[in-house]
Design an enzyme around this catalytic site. Structure first.
Site, short mmCIF file in Angstrom:
data_model
loop_
_atom_site.label_atom_id
_atom_site.label_comp_id
_atom_site.label_asym_id
_atom_site.label_seq_id
_atom_site.Cartn_x
_atom_site.Cartn_y
_atom_site.Cartn_z
N ASP A 121 -11.19 2.66 3.79
CA ASP A 121 -11.55 1.35 3.49
C ASP A 121 -12.96 1.10 3.53
OD1 ASP A 121 -9.63 -0.77 3.70
OD2 ASP A 121 -9.24 -0.61 5.75
N LYS A 175 0.88 -1.26 0.06
CA LYS A 175 -0.13 -0.08 -0.12
C LYS A 175 1.03 1.29 -0.04
CE LYS A 175 -3.69 -2.56 1.89
NZ LYS A 175 -4.60 -2.89 3.25
N GLN A 235 -4.82 -1.26 9.60
CA GLN A 235 -4.68 -2.91 8.88
C GLN A 235 -5.43 -3.82 9.95
OE1 GLN A 235 -3.58 -3.43 5.79
NE2 GLN A 235 -4.11 -5.47 6.21
#
Ligand code: NAP
Length: 311
Positions: free
Chosen positions: A120, A53, A97
């Protein structure tokens, strides 16, 4: 006839190139999108994902920063970090995460992320915006699946779509996106009766189950589009044989690494489907590409007329 292979790596590269152009334009106007990634502890898979990422951010020109609290951190410490990131204007996206360590209340932490920075798309506010078709942030993997379909000129409207899996991060949001795209959608799970029969109705079949090669040719209508979200490591020889017997390339990988990556769809489905995403190189690359898209989108939405706040 063998299925068309939907090349996710190629589609993801196109999207990243488009994002890079957009970032350039924004930078010229004095706006540089910024992403903060929170990686707790040392989960090896999470470390790999986060590295990917951060690297993708560098490539497209998004500013990124990594926060690495220890694996012993508390919910309160993470909430404090998220609160600080929420307040910083130069941070447009916050990604925590998963998974978080067991002592942390993950739901509480995700709920604390400002919905306008929730790249997200997991915050209940964004879930609600998606289900009511308002501008918001859509989860990356489901958004990537729709991009694959659109960019491959596969019609969604009016099609029978079957989604196997009802998780909050893949199954439910992809079903919602397909409904919003005017497909007729059936969502299946572990209690569904006659799963193969239901799946055979699908013009578009999405498998997001987490079971290596579970979807065999009996589940697939001739010519259907099959989207394989699964990412499963096969380490067992008998399982390997069930899936890849006679595949020399996979045999080589399995012998040298002791494992190989397989989706939820059995490779034999490529002989029945009209189009199929491979694993690896299908849905996976789209997930990071859509994170880049979401970060730029968050930057723009926050600076536009506060659409999220107005809802
Ligand atoms: P999850 O939260 O474990 O959900 C799995 C879903 O599959 C559940 O709804 C479950 O039903 C259903 N299921 C399990 N066994 C089944 C069976 N025998 N028959 C029918 N349904 C069954 O998984 P997830 O997070 O959605 O992930 C699914 C897969 O996608 C995993 O392999 C994951 O690694 C992969 N993934 C890939 C990406 C990517 O970027 N490519 C991103 C995210 C996830 P119940 O609800 O009834 O338990």
């Amino acid at each position: 006839m063998a299925a068309i292979i939907l090349d996710g790596t190629k589609i993801a590269a196109q999207i990243r190139a488009e994002v890079a152009e957009e970032v350039k334009t924004l930078a010229a106007a004095g706006m540089r999108p910024g992403l903060a990634v929170v990686l707790v502890g040392h989960n090896p898979a999470s470390e790999v994902y986060v590295r990917g990422k951060v690297k993708a951010c560098e490539e497209v020109g998004i500013c990124s920063e990594k926060h690495t609290p220890s694996e012993h951190c508390t919910t309160a410490e993470l909430l404090e970090l998220v609160a600080k990131l929420n307040q910083r204007d130069e941070i447009d996206g916050i990604l925590v995460q998963l998974p978080l360590p067991p002592q942390v209340d993950a739901k509480k932490v995700l709920l604390a992320v400002d919905p306008a920075k929730d790249v997200d798309g997991f915050h209940p506010m964004n879930v609600g915006l998606l289900s009511t078709q308002r501008p918001g942030l859509v989860p990356c993997t489901p958004a990537g699946i729709v991009e694959i379909l659109k960019r491959s000129n596969i019609a969604i409207a009016g099609q029978e779509a079957v989604v196997v899996g009802r998780s909050d991060i893949v199954g439910k949001p992809v079903a919602m996106l397909l409904i919003n795209g005017n497909a007729t959608v059936t969502v299946c799970h572990s209690k569904t009766r006659d799963l193969p029969g239901v799946c055979r109705r699908a013009d578009i079949l999405v498998a997001a189950i987490g079971r290596a090669g579970m979807i065999t040719r009996d589940y697939v209508k001739q010519g259907a589009t099959v989207i394989d979200v699964g990412m499963n490591q096969v380490t067992d020889r008998a399982e390997f044989e069930r899936l890849f017997a006679g595949n020399a390339k996979r045999e080589e990988t399995f012998r040298t690494k002791g494992s190989t990556l397989v989706g939820d769809v059995h490779p034999e489905v490529a002989q029945v489907a009209g189009a199929i995403t491979p694993v690896p190189g299908g849905v996976g690359p789209l997930t990071i590409a859509m994170l880049m898209t979401n970060t730029v989108r968050a930057a723009k939405l926050r600076r536009e007329s506060g659409e999220l706040a107005d809802v």
